[in-house]
Motif scaffolding. Structure first.
Motif, short mmCIF file in Angstrom:
data_model
loop_
_atom_site.label_atom_id
_atom_site.label_comp_id
_atom_site.label_asym_id
_atom_site.label_seq_id
_atom_site.Cartn_x
_atom_site.Cartn_y
_atom_site.Cartn_z
N MET A 174 47.82 41.35 33.80
CA MET A 174 49.05 41.87 34.39
C MET A 174 48.75 42.35 35.79
SD MET A 174 51.63 44.65 32.73
CE MET A 174 53.19 45.06 33.52
N VAL A 175 49.56 41.92 36.74
CA VAL A 175 49.36 42.31 38.13
C VAL A 175 50.18 43.56 38.42
CG1 VAL A 175 49.55 41.60 40.55
CG2 VAL A 175 48.95 39.92 38.80
N TYR A 176 49.50 44.60 38.93
CA TYR A 176 50.16 45.84 39.32
C TYR A 176 50.35 45.80 40.83
CZ TYR A 176 49.05 48.13 34.82
OH TYR A 176 48.97 48.48 33.50
N HIS A 177 51.59 45.71 41.29
CA HIS A 177 51.87 45.77 42.72
C HIS A 177 52.20 47.21 43.07
CE1 HIS A 177 51.73 41.47 43.55
NE2 HIS A 177 52.40 41.26 42.43
N VAL B 99 45.14 45.14 40.29
CA VAL B 99 45.91 46.02 41.18
C VAL B 99 45.92 45.42 42.57
CG1 VAL B 99 46.13 48.36 42.07
CG2 VAL B 99 45.19 48.00 39.79
N LYS B 100 47.12 45.19 43.07
CA LYS B 100 47.29 44.62 44.41
C LYS B 100 48.27 45.46 45.21
CE LYS B 100 44.84 40.85 43.53
NZ LYS B 100 43.55 40.62 44.21
N ILE C 16 43.06 48.98 48.58
CA ILE C 16 43.43 48.51 47.23
C ILE C 16 42.87 47.13 46.94
CG2 ILE C 16 45.39 47.85 45.75
CD1 ILE C 16 45.13 50.84 46.03
N ASN C 17 43.11 46.17 47.83
CA ASN C 17 42.75 44.77 47.54
C ASN C 17 41.25 44.50 47.59
OD1 ASN C 17 45.48 44.47 47.42
ND2 ASN C 17 45.69 43.21 49.25
N GLU D 154 50.54 55.77 38.39
CA GLU D 154 51.93 55.91 38.84
C GLU D 154 52.75 54.70 38.41
OE1 GLU D 154 52.63 55.96 43.15
OE2 GLU D 154 53.24 58.06 42.94
N PHE D 155 52.17 53.51 38.54
CA PHE D 155 52.85 52.28 38.11
C PHE D 155 53.08 52.29 36.60
CE2 PHE D 155 53.00 47.93 36.64
CZ PHE D 155 53.78 47.28 37.58
#
Length: 613
Positions: A609-612, A565-566, A579-580, A344-345
């Motif tokens: 790359m961090v996905y929030h 992924v965070k 998630i975390n 989705e991100f």
């Protein structure tokens, strides 16, 4: 529940077969022999799995045929010898009479009767190996009559021996004539191994399907047959099933508890299948909803009766499939939820072509010599990882290739259809998209060979990129058009790549080749394209080929996206845990993307790359 059944069925099949040893030794000796023998057979069974069904399958048919002939013959013997009138028990009237007389006790005994049909739920796995008609014929004319004769024979024996008190449980082996017990024991063990194979294969199949749907973490899938797609082997799952089977066998040491556990797993699978089947009747077959209601009421009520009887045995072993299914359900839910949020991100942050066009041909940064190979799961559009890279670094390669490696559900992809190549943006941007397609039995080439094929496919695309060219195109979303290009070995009339250290004047043999040699002389590795003499190539294509050749000489860098992924701020405690911790643990400990395994580490650049989400 099917995965849980994959643990319980081999355990109870082998253990019950080995339990025949109790009639040939004392109770004290039997207790110390039964469990070790069952464990050795189970280890042997799971160790055979990596050979594939087709390697050991030639043994299955003779074993099953001998076993069915054996139990049907013994059944006929017992019927005629002990009680020829037992055939009357086939009437449903006796079932009604039994339940009316025993009431609650008879209802509770239904959980044990489930063992008569365990294994039938694994028949769907056989569809990967045989046709529907062959299964229907085999079951109707061979398997079912043999089982009916075997159970009638046991009933005939019990009708004359039910009052005899014995230290042992009255079971199948007591109804076997004494002289035949050892041969029957050997055949029973072999039949248990073959019977366990179906549910193990079914477990592999269902995990593969779940993994393909993003509902199970990535695992190594080995296709053991080049002809039949359904024959697979998953090492991680195989050894996990083996350990769980051994734990159940050693922990219970009793067919009654294993039977309670297996019965609940089987009837749950059947009940869920019946509910889903009613949806298939309406949504897929487009039949009247009244027919679906009649179907679920008739079959569902029968299965609900058996299900409730099995649930009563929760503390006597039936808790095992519930615990196993709960663990697998949590793993699948966490993985699917995290994967969905990540996708989705990706979709929300996919870079538009307008953003790229606004940067101009240089992309607003310094373009240095070399080829940048960006691995992406997207077959169209520009991945967010690329914009992340060019936004934070002031330089990028002069030629950029978005590479997507796709597995397709065929055994082999022909070499002349290996690559789909197209442009991303105008010509002067030097951005290309390449989709490499592999069948499930294709062997991935070594890095140097793959690089050579990849560069040749782009060069061939540049040479044939004309509006009037008679080439095959495939259109994707975002109006991207991709050309089907083969590997260099399959395309003898196309461009070929030559890498050496000689002087170009000595080896140039065609007129076209002299036009597109690199101007730089002080390089360690020389690259040239051997181009067919006709048709003639226009000047723009020559310049583009020369630039590609210079970039290949400078080297190729592999850029991989490494996503973290965070859960975003403000998320609930449950989401943060899932998630975390949950998804992050699975992502770190299970297999990564398949293309990342064969990339030379010296040329690899990982972009974090961090996905929030």
């Amino acid at each position: 529940m099917v995965i849980g059944d994959g643990v319980l069925t081999p355990a109870i099949s082998v253990f019950s077969a080995v339990s025949g040893l109790e009639l040939s030794m004392s109770k004290e000796q039997h207790r110390y022999v039964e469990v070790p023998v069952a464990c050795v057979i189970l280890i042997f069974l799971f160790a055979l799995q990596h050979y594939g069904t087709h390697r050991v399958g030639f043994l299955f048919a003779p074993v099953v045929i001998v076993w069915l002939l054996c139990i049907s013959s013994i059944g006929l013997y017992n019927i005629f010898y002990w009680n020829p009138h037992v055939y009357q028990a086939l009437s449903p009237y006796y079932m009604y009479k039994f339940l009316k007389k025993t009431q609650r006790g008879g209802w509770m005994s239904l959980g044990g009767i489930l063992l008569c049909m365990t294994g039938s739920e694994a028949m769907f796995a056989d569809l990967g190996h045989f046709s529907q008609l062959s299964i229907q014929i085999a079951f109707t004319f061979v398997v079912y009559p043999s089982l009916i004769l075997a159970y009638m024979g046991q009933a005939a024996y019990l009708s004359k021996h039910h009052i005899i008190e014995s230290d042992y449980r009255i079971g199948f082996y007591e109804s076997v004539p004494e002289k035949l017990r050892w041969p029957v024991l050997a055949i029973a063990i072999l039949a248990a191994v073959v019977g366990s194979q179906a549910i193990i294969t079914g477990t592999f199949s269902i995990i593969k399907q779940c993994s393909a749907l993003g509902c199970f973490p990535r695992v190594k899938i080995v296709h053991t047959s080049s002809k039949i797609h359904g024959q697979i082997y998953i090492p991680e799952i195989n050894w996990t099933l083996m350990l769980l089977c051994l734990a159940v066998t050693i922990g219970f040491r009793d067919t009654k508890s294993m039977g309670n556990a297996s019965g609940l797993a089987v009837i749950t699978v059947m009940l869920v299948t019946t509910c889903l089947m009613s949806l298939v009747i309406v949504l897929c077959w487009h039949k009247n909803i009244f027919l679906a209601i009649c179907f679920i009421l008739f079959f569902g009520s029968i299965e609900a009766l058996y299900f409730s009887a099995s649930l009563i045995k929760f503390r006597e072993g039936a808790w095992v499939p519930i615990a196993l299914s709960f663990i697998f359900l949590m793993v699948m839910y966490v993985w699917h939820y995290g994967t969905f949020k990540k996708y989705e991100f990706d979709v929300q942050n996919k870079v538009s072509i307008n953003w790229l066009l606004s940067l101009g041909p240089t992309l607003g940064i310094v373009r240095v010599r070399g080829i940048g190979l960006i691995h992406t799961e997207l077959v169209s559009g520009i991945p967010a990882i690329f914009s992340h890279f060019v936004t934070n670094l002031p330089a990028f390669h002069q030629v950029v290739v978005f590479l997507c490696i796709k597995s397709v559900p065929v055994p082999h992809v022909r070499p002349d259809e290996r690559f789909l190549v197209g442009r991303v943006g105008p010509k002067e941007y030097r951005l290309y998209r390449c989709i490499a397609r592999y069948g499930y039995r294709d062997v991935h080439k070594d890095d140097m060979e793959f690089e050579k094929d990849l560069v040749c496919s782009i060069a061939e695309f540049i040479r044939s990129d004309k509006p009037e060219s008679n080439i095959r195109l495939e259109k994707l979303e975002d109006d991207e058009k991709l050309t089907v290009v083969g590997t260099s070995s399959s395309n003898l009339d196309g461009i070929r790549l030559s890498v050496d250290e000689a002087d170009f004047a000595e080896i140039a043999s065609t007129s076209e080749l002299k036009e597109i040699r690199p101007t730089t002389e002080k390089v360690r590795k020389r690259v040239r394209f051997v181009v067919p003499e006709s048709p003639r190539i226009d000047r723009d294509a020559v310049d583009e080929l020369q630039e590609l050749m210079e970039a290949r000489e400078a080297g190729m860098a592999f850029i991989l996206g490494h996503s973290y992924v965070k859960a975003k701020r403000g998320s609930s405690l449950m989401k943060k845990l899932v998630i975390n911790f949950g998804y992050d643990f699975l992502r770190r400990n299970f297999r990564g993307p398949s293309h990342a395994l064969s990339i030379p580490h010296a040329s690899t650049l990982e972009v974090g790359m961090v996905y929030h989400v």
